[in-house]
Design an enzyme around this catalytic site. Structure first.
Site, PDB file in Angstrom:
ATOM      1  N   TYR A  97       2.572   3.405  13.661  1.00 53.62           N
ATOM      2  CA  TYR A  97       3.678   3.803  14.328  1.00 53.62           C
ATOM      3  C   TYR A  97       3.171   4.345  15.665  1.00 53.62           C
ATOM      4  O   TYR A  97       2.670   5.405  15.752  1.00 53.62           O
ATOM      5  CB  TYR A  97       4.593   4.702  13.669  1.00 53.62           C
ATOM      6  CG  TYR A  97       6.074   4.969  14.281  1.00 53.62           C
ATOM      7  CD1 TYR A  97       6.550   4.027  15.481  1.00 53.62           C
ATOM      8  CD2 TYR A  97       7.101   5.918  13.693  1.00 53.62           C
ATOM      9  CE1 TYR A  97       7.514   4.397  15.919  1.00 53.62           C
ATOM     10  CE2 TYR A  97       8.319   5.847  14.155  1.00 53.62           C
ATOM     11  CZ  TYR A  97       8.572   5.253  15.142  1.00 53.62           C
ATOM     12  OH  TYR A  97       9.857   5.318  15.589  1.00 53.62           O
TER      13      TYR A  97
ATOM     14  N   THR B 247      14.204   8.666  10.067  1.00 53.68           N
ATOM     15  CA  THR B 247      15.499   8.759   9.916  1.00 53.68           C
ATOM     16  C   THR B 247      15.963   9.589   8.442  1.00 53.68           C
ATOM     17  O   THR B 247      16.739  10.161   8.101  1.00 53.68           O
ATOM     18  CB  THR B 247      16.503   7.540   9.569  1.00 53.68           C
ATOM     19  OG1 THR B 247      16.327   6.922  10.866  1.00 53.68           O
ATOM     20  CG2 THR B 247      17.835   7.720   9.399  1.00 53.68           C
TER      21      THR B 247
ATOM     22  N   LYS C 248       4.477  -0.720  15.142  1.00 55.41           N
ATOM     23  CA  LYS C 248       5.669  -0.412  15.412  1.00 55.41           C
ATOM     24  C   LYS C 248       5.737   0.447  16.821  1.00 55.41           C
ATOM     25  O   LYS C 248       5.060   1.503  16.741  1.00 55.41           O
ATOM     26  CB  LYS C 248       6.290   0.366  14.296  1.00 55.41           C
ATOM     27  CG  LYS C 248       7.935   0.882  14.649  1.00 55.41           C
ATOM     28  CD  LYS C 248       8.481   1.544  13.293  1.00 55.41           C
ATOM     29  CE  LYS C 248       9.935   1.999  13.769  1.00 55.41           C
ATOM     30  NZ  LYS C 248      10.373   2.954  12.602  1.00 55.41           N
TER      31      LYS C 248
END
Length: 299
Positions: free
Chosen positions: A133, A46, A158
């Site tokens: 991730y 983000t 994640k």
């Protein structure tokens, strides 16, 4: 590493000349912490990590750690080309971050041995614990995660693929390695849409881009989720998150672009996204404004 509350992924504000606006970044981070964030993840997805230089990423992390001042964990983004990732990881440690989120490598795809080596080399660059991730060019097999779980520096996973079968097997494999300290996160876009299912896999944490834009609605959803209030949770899902996801899916990259647009609509001049992302059209912004208003009305 313990997280108590929603995981907050702040945007990176840019001024009109394209430079990072650190005063506005500090204000944005402070608002998130004050709203109850359980952890702050600066310069990640983000925060447009893909568009930041190593020096810019380091400066974003410095501002975030200074603002948070130890109140919650700060997990800095790293990844991309290996040299860049190591440089960012080292700088994040110097800036006082508490850990690293390792994003996928850039452009190339490697073998599972190569992916494990990629994570291990980043982990060795500093004393910081790392969270991997799982998405894009970095999709770890069950055996790779078993191997990484044997490294005490690797503390979390994640998921950004949505393959719940693979995620379940990875959760079990890590447990079999005796890693009771391992953190598991749902990292899908607008994770609120899928989090009820992920909780059943043993993945209780999730990243919330919506929290960066409208924390009061994200907090209401989180409370309903934690308390098992499915009526309340589904009302928020239907009235806010579903139309947000419909708008998000119209244009690639809107998982970030809409968050920045929503902040601008609420008076926080965080600027535009950097290429290759694009800003919403005026018509899309108007629809976003209506979605935000509908979310507030549900409160």
């Amino acid at each position: 590493m313990n997280f108590d509350g929603i995981l907050f992924f702040p945007v990176t504000p840019f001024s009109r000349n394209g430079a990072i606006d650190h005063d506005l970044l500090a204000q944005h981070v402070e608002r998130g912490v004050a709203a109850g964030a359980g952890g702050v993840f600066p310069a990640c997805g983000t925060g447009e990590y893909h568009a930041l230089s190593a020096g810019e990423a380091a400066s974003v992390v410095r501002t975030a750690t200074a603002t948070v001042s130890g109140r919650v964990p700060v997990i800095a983004g790293t990844g991309g080309t290996l040299g860049h990732a190591i440089e960012v990881a080292t700088a994040a440690a110097d800036a006082g971050a508490d850990g690293l989120l390792v994003l996928p490598p850039y452009l190339v795809g490697g073998t599972q041995d190569g992916l494990v080596s990629y994570v291990e080399q980043i982990a060795a660059a500093s004393e910081l614990p790392v969270i991997v991730y799982h998405r894009g060019a970095a999709q770890y097999s069950v055996e790779s995660m078993r191997r990484l779980a044997r490294n005490p520096r690797v503390v979390g996973f994640k998921d950004g693929t949505g393959d719940v079968g693979a995620a379940q097997l990875i959760v079990r494999a890590v447990a079999e390695e005796g890693r009771e300290d391992f953190a598991f996160f749902n990292g899908l876009l607008t994770a609120e849409l899928t989090q009820a299912a992920y909780r059943g896999l043993g993945i209780p944490l999730y990243s919330s881009a919506a929290f960066a834009m409208i924390p009061e609605v994200a907090n209401a959803y989180y409370r309903a989720y934690v308390e098992g209030d499915d009526g309340r949770r589904l009302a928020l899902l239907d009235g806010f998150y579903r139309p947000l996801v419909t708008l998000r899916d119209e244009t690639p990259g809107f998982g970030v672009s809409l968050i920045k647009a929503g902040l601008r609509l609420q008076g926080l001049a965080v600027g535009s996204v950097r290429a290759p992302l694009v800003d919403p059209t005026a018509e899309q912004e108007a629809r976003l404004a209506a979605i935000l208003e509908a979310g507030r009305a549900l409160l």
